[in-house]
Design an enzyme around this catalytic site. Structure first.
Site, mmCIF file in Angstrom:
data_model
loop_
_atom_site.group_PDB
_atom_site.id
_atom_site.type_symbol
_atom_site.label_atom_id
_atom_site.label_comp_id
_atom_site.label_asym_id
_atom_site.label_seq_id
_atom_site.Cartn_x
_atom_site.Cartn_y
_atom_site.Cartn_z
ATOM 1 N N LEU A 61 0.823 -1.211 0.000
ATOM 2 C CA LEU A 61 0.000 0.000 0.000
ATOM 3 C C LEU A 61 0.857 1.262 0.000
ATOM 4 O O LEU A 61 0.431 2.307 -0.492
ATOM 5 C CB LEU A 61 -0.922 0.008 1.223
ATOM 6 C CG LEU A 61 -1.974 -1.098 1.308
ATOM 7 C CD1 LEU A 61 -2.752 -0.988 2.618
ATOM 8 C CD2 LEU A 61 -2.923 -1.033 0.121
ATOM 9 N N GLY A 62 2.058 1.193 0.576
ATOM 10 C CA GLY A 62 2.916 2.366 0.631
ATOM 11 C C GLY A 62 4.236 2.064 1.311
ATOM 12 O O GLY A 62 4.420 1.021 1.938
ATOM 13 N N GLY A 64 7.656 4.088 3.525
ATOM 14 C CA GLY A 64 8.077 5.286 4.244
ATOM 15 C C GLY A 64 9.379 5.034 4.969
ATOM 16 O O GLY A 64 10.004 3.981 4.798
ATOM 17 N N GLY A 65 9.805 6.024 5.776
ATOM 18 C CA GLY A 65 11.052 5.889 6.510
ATOM 19 C C GLY A 65 11.018 4.739 7.495
ATOM 20 O O GLY A 65 12.045 4.169 7.841
ATOM 21 N N PHE A 66 9.821 4.380 7.956
ATOM 22 C CA PHE A 66 9.662 3.303 8.936
ATOM 23 C C PHE A 66 9.771 1.931 8.298
ATOM 24 O O PHE A 66 10.125 0.959 8.938
ATOM 25 C CB PHE A 66 8.282 3.416 9.591
ATOM 26 C CG PHE A 66 7.175 3.519 8.575
ATOM 27 C CD1 PHE A 66 6.684 2.403 7.930
ATOM 28 C CD2 PHE A 66 6.648 4.757 8.233
ATOM 29 C CE1 PHE A 66 5.690 2.500 6.969
ATOM 30 C CE2 PHE A 66 5.651 4.867 7.281
ATOM 31 C CZ PHE A 66 5.172 3.738 6.650
ATOM 32 N N GLY A 67 9.393 1.815 7.020
ATOM 33 C CA GLY A 67 9.321 0.519 6.372
ATOM 34 C C GLY A 67 8.230 0.484 5.317
ATOM 35 O O GLY A 67 8.049 1.446 4.570
ATOM 36 N N VAL A 69 4.050 -0.645 4.167
ATOM 37 C CA VAL A 69 2.677 -0.932 4.586
ATOM 38 C C VAL A 69 2.052 -1.897 3.580
ATOM 39 O O VAL A 69 2.109 -1.670 2.366
ATOM 40 C CB VAL A 69 1.829 0.357 4.656
ATOM 41 C CG1 VAL A 69 0.407 0.022 5.109
ATOM 42 C CG2 VAL A 69 2.459 1.356 5.605
ATOM 43 N N LYS A 82 1.727 -2.288 8.905
ATOM 44 C CA LYS A 82 2.971 -1.516 8.792
ATOM 45 C C LYS A 82 4.095 -2.307 9.455
ATOM 46 O O LYS A 82 4.072 -2.530 10.657
ATOM 47 C CB LYS A 82 2.808 -0.151 9.460
ATOM 48 C CG LYS A 82 4.055 0.728 9.388
ATOM 49 C CD LYS A 82 3.927 1.972 10.259
ATOM 50 C CE LYS A 82 2.961 2.967 9.687
ATOM 51 N NZ LYS A 82 2.992 4.263 10.439
ATOM 52 N N ASP A 180 3.124 16.814 11.281
ATOM 53 C CA ASP A 180 3.332 16.475 9.863
ATOM 54 C C ASP A 180 1.979 16.380 9.145
ATOM 55 O O ASP A 180 1.701 15.403 8.451
ATOM 56 C CB ASP A 180 4.105 15.160 9.736
ATOM 57 C CG ASP A 180 4.707 14.967 8.342
ATOM 58 O OD1 ASP A 180 4.840 15.973 7.609
ATOM 59 O OD2 ASP A 180 5.030 13.823 7.987
#
Length: 365
Positions: A61-62, A64-67, A69, A82, A180
């Site tokens: 799905l997406g 980001g900096g975290f990992g 999704v 996530k 944010d």
């Protein structure tokens, strides 16, 4: 030999970070989260269950900096999973911040945490799935969606997001600043109800009476409060500024930053020049095709521009923005209601004319 030592140090540090993450998630010593609180509100899932619910992580799905999704199912309920990246220090820090916040906040306009995974180095969070993606996808002129958002849709989404922020600022004790706020962090469900997401950068005031948090500026260029970037004093008005940018995007459908001839123009600059012409139809997204209440649109633009005041003291509070957006929505609904009434009156008149002009003499059998 040096390479072996270096690798050993890296592995040790990664394990230490993950141990800290597990401590926070499970509420061990050094964390403000109690294990009993976690168990009563969210369920723990094994990594095998995560693999099964995501069908071996087959749909992304997406990122980001975290990992990353992933899309998944818990029985017949869709979820978003996530998973924390093994290598991202920034993602780890944001992940922990999000866990802490989601344990204590619950509101219809904030994304809900369903469960978590805490197994070895496999750490993940499970959220409700938002079927219509994020707001940016709907506003971007590059999206492939068949239907653009109408004016009522846009006002409802803006109001939903504003209510989520207002809850963080006034419903939480001590207050929380999202830090944010942007269109990609506003998610939409199957009915286009909006919810704020991604609390990795959020900051909580130390005490209820505090007016700011001293912290290095962080956020997204274009949405970031200029006063905050120069002073490093984070207040709820920093979220108000970011929301003002979101609102201008909702109204105009334009990008936050446009570069022309090596010069970058912010959306507020472009709207200012259009407002000066006095024609609201040039400000509002042309895809709406003029189908909106003019007073409602002007009011929305005024709210957005006030939120973008250079000095934070001159910006409204989120509770005031919520009130004004409700008025905007009421005006648009009234316009639609009056339009329907006029259409019904026209239909009755046309029906009467048809009755009068029709030959009512029985036909020969």
């Amino acid at each position: 030999m040096l390479l072996v030592i270096a690798e050993a140090v890296i592995i040790f540090r990664q394990r230490k970070r993950y141990a800290a993450a597990r401590n926070i998630i499970l509420g061990k010593r050094g964390s403000s989260i109690k294990e009993s609180e976690l168990e009563t509100k969210q369920r723990e899932y094994s990594f095998n269950e995560i693999v099964k619910m995501t069908n071996n992580f087959d749909r992304i799905l997406g990122r980001g900096g975290f990992g990353t999704v992933y899309h998944g199912f818990i029985e017949d309920i869709e979820v978003a999973v996530k998973m924390l990246s093994l290598s991202s220090v920034q993602g780890y820090q944001q992940f922990i911040a999000e866990v802490k916040l989601l344990m204590r906040v619950h509101h219809r306009n904030l994304t809900s945490l369903i469960g978590y995974c805490n197994e070895e180095t496999n750490i993940g969070l499970i959220y409700e799935y938002m079927a219509n993606g994020n707001l940016d996808e709907h506003l971007s002129r590059k999206n492939n969606r068949e239907k653009s958002l109408n004016w009522e849709d846009r006002l409802r989404i803006a109001l939903d997001a504003a209510q989520g922020l207002e809850y963080l600022h006034n419903g939480c004790k001590p207050p929380i600043v999202h830090r944010d706020v942007k269109c990609t962090n506003i998610l939409l469900d199957e009915n286009l109800h909006a919810k704020l997401a991604d609390f990795g950068l959020s900051k909580c005031f130390a005490a209820d009476g505090d007016t700011h948090v001293s912290t290095i500026a962080a956020g997204t260029p274009g949405y970031l409060d200029l006063e905050y970037t120069t002073s490093n004093r984070l207040t709820e008005k920093s979220d108000v500024y970011s929301f003002g940018v979101v609102l201008l995007r909702i109204i105009t459908g334009q990008s936050v930053i446009i570069v022309r001839e090596d010069t970058a123009y912010h959306i507020s600059q472009r709207v200012n020049s259009m407002v000066a012409e006095g024609d609201i139809t040039k400000v509002v997204d042309s895809r709406i095709q003029g189908d909106f209440d003019r007073n409602s649109a002007w009011r929305a633009v005024e709210i957005a521009m006030a939120s973008l005041s250079v000095t934070s003291a001159e910006r409204p509070y989120m509770r005031d923005i919520v009130t004004h957006l409700k008025d905007c929505l009421a005006a648009e609904l009234a316009r639609k209601h009056n339009f329907c009434d006029l259409q019904n009156e026209d239909s009755v008149e046309q029906f009467s004319v048809n009755l009068i002009s029709t030959d009512m003499t029985p036909s020969a059998r």
